[in-house]
Design a protein around this motif. Structure first.
Motif, PDB file in Angstrom:
ATOM      1  N   PRO A 221      61.333   9.137  55.616  1.00 27.32           N
ATOM      2  CA  PRO A 221      60.554  10.352  55.390  1.00 27.32           C
ATOM      3  C   PRO A 221      61.365  11.598  55.696  1.00 27.32           C
ATOM      4  O   PRO A 221      62.347  11.562  56.422  1.00 27.32           O
ATOM      5  CB  PRO A 221      59.373  10.192  56.370  1.00 27.32           C
ATOM      6  N   GLY A 222      60.956  12.711  55.106  1.00 29.81           N
ATOM      7  CA  GLY A 222      61.633  13.977  55.324  1.00 29.81           C
ATOM      8  C   GLY A 222      61.607  14.827  54.071  1.00 29.81           C
ATOM      9  O   GLY A 222      60.713  14.695  53.230  1.00 29.81           O
ATOM     10  N   THR A 223      62.577  15.704  53.933  1.00 33.02           N
ATOM     11  CA  THR A 223      62.670  16.601  52.779  1.00 33.02           C
ATOM     12  C   THR A 223      63.991  16.361  52.066  1.00 33.02           C
ATOM     13  O   THR A 223      65.057  16.467  52.672  1.00 33.02           O
ATOM     14  CB  THR A 223      62.559  18.065  53.225  1.00 33.02           C
ATOM     15  N   CYS A 224      63.905  16.037  50.773  1.00 34.74           N
ATOM     16  CA  CYS A 224      65.076  15.723  49.962  1.00 34.74           C
ATOM     17  C   CYS A 224      65.366  16.848  48.972  1.00 34.74           C
ATOM     18  O   CYS A 224      64.460  17.564  48.555  1.00 34.74           O
ATOM     19  CB  CYS A 224      64.863  14.420  49.189  1.00 34.74           C
ATOM     20  N   LEU A 225      66.639  16.950  48.581  1.00 40.91           N
ATOM     21  CA  LEU A 225      67.072  17.909  47.583  1.00 40.91           C
ATOM     22  C   LEU A 225      67.255  17.197  46.248  1.00 40.91           C
ATOM     23  O   LEU A 225      67.933  16.163  46.171  1.00 40.91           O
ATOM     24  CB  LEU A 225      68.390  18.564  48.009  1.00 40.91           C
ATOM     25  N   PHE A 226      66.639  17.757  45.193  1.00 37.28           N
ATOM     26  CA  PHE A 226      66.753  17.209  43.848  1.00 37.28           C
ATOM     27  C   PHE A 226      67.461  18.214  42.945  1.00 37.28           C
ATOM     28  O   PHE A 226      67.404  19.431  43.174  1.00 37.28           O
ATOM     29  CB  PHE A 226      65.364  16.910  43.271  1.00 37.28           C
ATOM     30  N   ARG A 227      68.081  17.676  41.864  1.00 38.24           N
ATOM     31  CA  ARG A 227      68.849  18.515  40.946  1.00 38.24           C
ATOM     32  C   ARG A 227      68.635  18.054  39.513  1.00 38.24           C
ATOM     33  O   ARG A 227      68.450  16.865  39.245  1.00 38.24           O
ATOM     34  CB  ARG A 227      70.338  18.403  41.294  1.00 38.24           C
ATOM     35  N   THR A 228      68.665  19.013  38.593  1.00 37.96           N
ATOM     36  CA  THR A 228      68.655  18.714  37.168  1.00 37.96           C
ATOM     37  C   THR A 228      69.461  19.770  36.423  1.00 37.96           C
ATOM     38  O   THR A 228      69.579  20.913  36.884  1.00 37.96           O
ATOM     39  CB  THR A 228      67.227  18.664  36.599  1.00 37.96           C
ATOM     40  N   GLY A 229      69.981  19.388  35.271  1.00 34.29           N
ATOM     41  CA  GLY A 229      70.623  20.356  34.391  1.00 34.29           C
ATOM     42  C   GLY A 229      69.663  20.952  33.388  1.00 34.29           C
ATOM     43  O   GLY A 229      70.005  21.908  32.691  1.00 34.29           O
ATOM     44  N   ALA A 234      61.730  16.866  32.748  1.00 37.25           N
ATOM     45  CA  ALA A 234      61.335  16.617  34.141  1.00 37.25           C
ATOM     46  C   ALA A 234      61.792  15.253  34.644  1.00 37.25           C
ATOM     47  O   ALA A 234      61.996  15.064  35.842  1.00 37.25           O
ATOM     48  CB  ALA A 234      59.816  16.736  34.282  1.00 37.25           C
ATOM     49  N   ALA A 235      61.969  14.289  33.729  1.00 43.83           N
ATOM     50  CA  ALA A 235      62.424  12.960  34.136  1.00 43.83           C
ATOM     51  C   ALA A 235      63.893  12.950  34.535  1.00 43.83           C
ATOM     52  O   ALA A 235      64.390  11.937  35.037  1.00 43.83           O
ATOM     53  CB  ALA A 235      62.179  11.960  33.012  1.00 43.83           C
ATOM     54  N   SER A 236      64.587  14.075  34.338  1.00 39.06           N
ATOM     55  CA  SER A 236      66.019  14.112  34.651  1.00 39.06           C
ATOM     56  C   SER A 236      66.308  14.530  36.089  1.00 39.06           C
ATOM     57  O   SER A 236      67.479  14.547  36.495  1.00 39.06           O
ATOM     58  CB  SER A 236      66.737  15.070  33.690  1.00 39.06           C
ATOM     59  N   TRP A 237      65.297  14.883  36.884  1.00 32.84           N
ATOM     60  CA  TRP A 237      65.542  15.253  38.277  1.00 32.84           C
ATOM     61  C   TRP A 237      66.104  14.054  39.041  1.00 32.84           C
ATOM     62  O   TRP A 237      65.590  12.937  38.932  1.00 32.84           O
ATOM     63  CB  TRP A 237      64.261  15.720  38.954  1.00 32.84           C
ATOM     64  N   ARG A 238      67.144  14.284  39.836  1.00 31.31           N
ATOM     65  CA  ARG A 238      67.764  13.241  40.644  1.00 31.31           C
ATOM     66  C   ARG A 238      67.938  13.736  42.076  1.00 31.31           C
ATOM     67  O   ARG A 238      68.334  14.885  42.309  1.00 31.31           O
ATOM     68  CB  ARG A 238      69.127  12.831  40.077  1.00 31.31           C
ATOM     69  N   GLY A 239      67.669  12.854  43.039  1.00 33.84           N
ATOM     70  CA  GLY A 239      67.749  13.213  44.442  1.00 33.84           C
ATOM     71  C   GLY A 239      69.116  12.935  45.045  1.00 33.84           C
ATOM     72  O   GLY A 239      69.819  11.995  44.644  1.00 33.84           O
ATOM     73  N   TRP A 240      69.488  13.768  46.022  1.00 34.34           N
ATOM     74  CA  TRP A 240      70.749  13.609  46.750  1.00 34.34           C
ATOM     75  C   TRP A 240      70.649  12.396  47.664  1.00 34.34           C
ATOM     76  O   TRP A 240      69.694  12.250  48.425  1.00 34.34           O
ATOM     77  CB  TRP A 240      71.036  14.868  47.556  1.00 34.34           C
ATOM     78  N   THR A 241      71.667  11.529  47.614  1.00 33.81           N
ATOM     79  CA  THR A 241      71.654  10.289  48.398  1.00 33.81           C
ATOM     80  C   THR A 241      72.635  10.310  49.558  1.00 33.81           C
ATOM     81  O   THR A 241      72.683   9.376  50.348  1.00 33.81           O
ATOM     82  CB  THR A 241      72.023   9.098  47.495  1.00 33.81           C
ATOM     83  N   GLY A 242      73.431  11.364  49.660  1.00 31.90           N
ATOM     84  CA  GLY A 242      74.537  11.392  50.602  1.00 31.90           C
ATOM     85  C   GLY A 242      75.857  11.147  49.908  1.00 31.90           C
ATOM     86  O   GLY A 242      76.923  11.446  50.455  1.00 31.90           O
ATOM     87  N   ARG A 243      75.796  10.610  48.694  1.00 34.90           N
ATOM     88  CA  ARG A 243      77.004  10.356  47.897  1.00 34.90           C
ATOM     89  C   ARG A 243      76.980  11.115  46.572  1.00 34.90           C
ATOM     90  O   ARG A 243      78.018  11.378  45.979  1.00 34.90           O
ATOM     91  CB  ARG A 243      77.144   8.858  47.629  1.00 34.90           C
TER      92      ARG A 243
END
Length: 392
Positions: A221-229, A234-243
């Motif tokens: 749980p927590g707050t994640c950062l997502f990114r899209t071009g 909207a289906a293109s959003w991807r979350g930061w995994t640390g890598r």
């Protein structure tokens, strides 16, 4: 969105933000430089009982240069005016909530939580969607709101400058838990409370909260950062995994749910990010959020905090901006009411989406009056001027 159980939600998130916290000295200074002014008063300005500040304010410029501001309830209306200084509630509903019993429809209760537009006419929106299974007979084995609360971030679009929004058919899901609403009942589940969308080069970013899950896969749980071009996809959003930005969370009602790659919760956010803007002169990002006092996490008092980053991943030590009991505090101990839903808006923002700021801005937030131990719908939307200094 109902808030009587927000303390329990915070308990789910507490202590989970990890990694990527900076130990550098503070990068910025924010100072309130004026008294609060009322932007919207529910008892005076509402069109009906659904018009109360219930999410952080989001603004955009229409093709004419006029401003539309969203930030009320699940019967979504906009405040409109020639600029941020002259806003009035427009009683036309831009997006209603169908309170549909089918969770696969993603049309129970929805709040416009983030908007993005390149031209002011076509507007993409991310919706905080709540499926409240306790309100639909036979959909939840328990009767309480929190135990049956299933959250998903879904998309909507306007082709008329935010005058009306439509969901796609079937709805497009941006962030969803990899299981259906009946799984894991007994606690709040899913993704919720998107921040505003902020630009950095070709990419668009948004912070989203989650209560996490143990299976399939494991999501902290927590707050994640997502990114899209492309916010239009909207289906293109991807979350930061640390890598990298590779974590996807598609609709579990369409196709067999699979264990997803987890997104990495970011420090120092104990729960949702109210807003994030980019400082024009330095390029630094400034985020505001509300928090309950937690000295062990560097949050000495309840209230609104700010933190600064060069890259949206590593954030400096949060500083208190405005002290006060928040929705994460016990309303029984807050006879003076609560503060909630902070946002930063610069009237002189150069971007159409108010995702940038100069050396001054407006802290926009809600005050919520309490009655006994209940949070009421007697709410005001306020703004306070603040000065911003960012060290290069």
């Amino acid at each position: 969105m109902p808030r009587r159980t927000v303390l329990s939600v915070l308990a789910c998130l507490a202590g989970t933000a990890r990694a990527l916290a900076s130990s550098e000295p503070p990068l910025s200074s924010l100072t309130l430089v004026g008294p609060p002014a009322i932007v919207f008063k529910a008892g005076r300005d509402a069109c009906d009982g659904a018009d109360v500040p219930d999410i952080s304010a989001r603004a955009l410029r229409e093709p004419s240069g006029a401003v539309a501001l969203f930030g009320l309830h699940y019967r979504n209306r906009a405040m409109r005016g020639p600029d941020l200084d002259h806003l009035k509630l427009d009683c036309a509903v831009v997006l209603d909530s169908g309170e549909a019993p089918d969770p696969a429809a993603y049309d129970d209760r929805s709040w416009i939580a983030a908007t993005w537009s390149e031209d002011g006419r076509r507007v993409e929106a991310l919706l905080h969607h709540e499926y409240q299974a306790n309100e639909h007979p036979g959909r939840c084995r328990e009767a309480s709101y929190l135990a049956c609360w299933y959250n998903t971030v879904v998309a909507a679009r306007s082709e008329d400058g935010g005058r009306s929004f439509r969901r796609a058919a079937p709805p497009v899901v941006a962030m969803a838990a990899p299981f259906r609403q009946e799984v894991g009942q007994g606690r709040h589940r899913g993704f919720f409370n998107p921040s505003n969308i902020v630009a950095d080069g070709r990419w668009r970013y948004v912070f989203v909260s989650t209560t996490g899950w143990d299976k399939p896969g494991r999501q902290e749980p927590g707050t994640c950062l997502f990114r899209t071009g492309d916010p239009g996809d909207a289906a293109s959003w991807r979350g930061w995994t640390g890598r990298g930005f590779t974590a996807a969370f598609p609709d579990p009602y369409r196709g067999a749910p699979k264990p997803p790659e987890a997104c990495l919760p970011l420090a120092p956010f104990p729960a949702g990010v109210g807003a994030v803007v980019r400082h024009r002169a330095t390029g630094a990002f400034i985020a505001v959020f509300m928090a309950k006092a937690d000295p062990a996490r560097g949050l000495p008092q309840s209230g609104f905090y700010w933190t600064t980053s060069r890259d949206l991943l590593a954030w400096d030590t949060p500083r208190l901006l405005l002290a006060g009991a928040t929705l994460y505090d016990d309303p029984c101990a807050a006879p003076g009411g609560l503060i909630a839903y902070p946002s930063l808006l610069d009237p002189q923002a150069r971007g159409r989406n108010f995702d940038d700021t100069g050396d001054t801005a407006l802290l926009t937030y809600a005050t919520l009056r309490t009655q006994g131990c209940a949070v009421t719908s007697d709410r005001d939307l306020l703004r306070r001027p603040l000065a911003i200094k960012v060290w290069p």
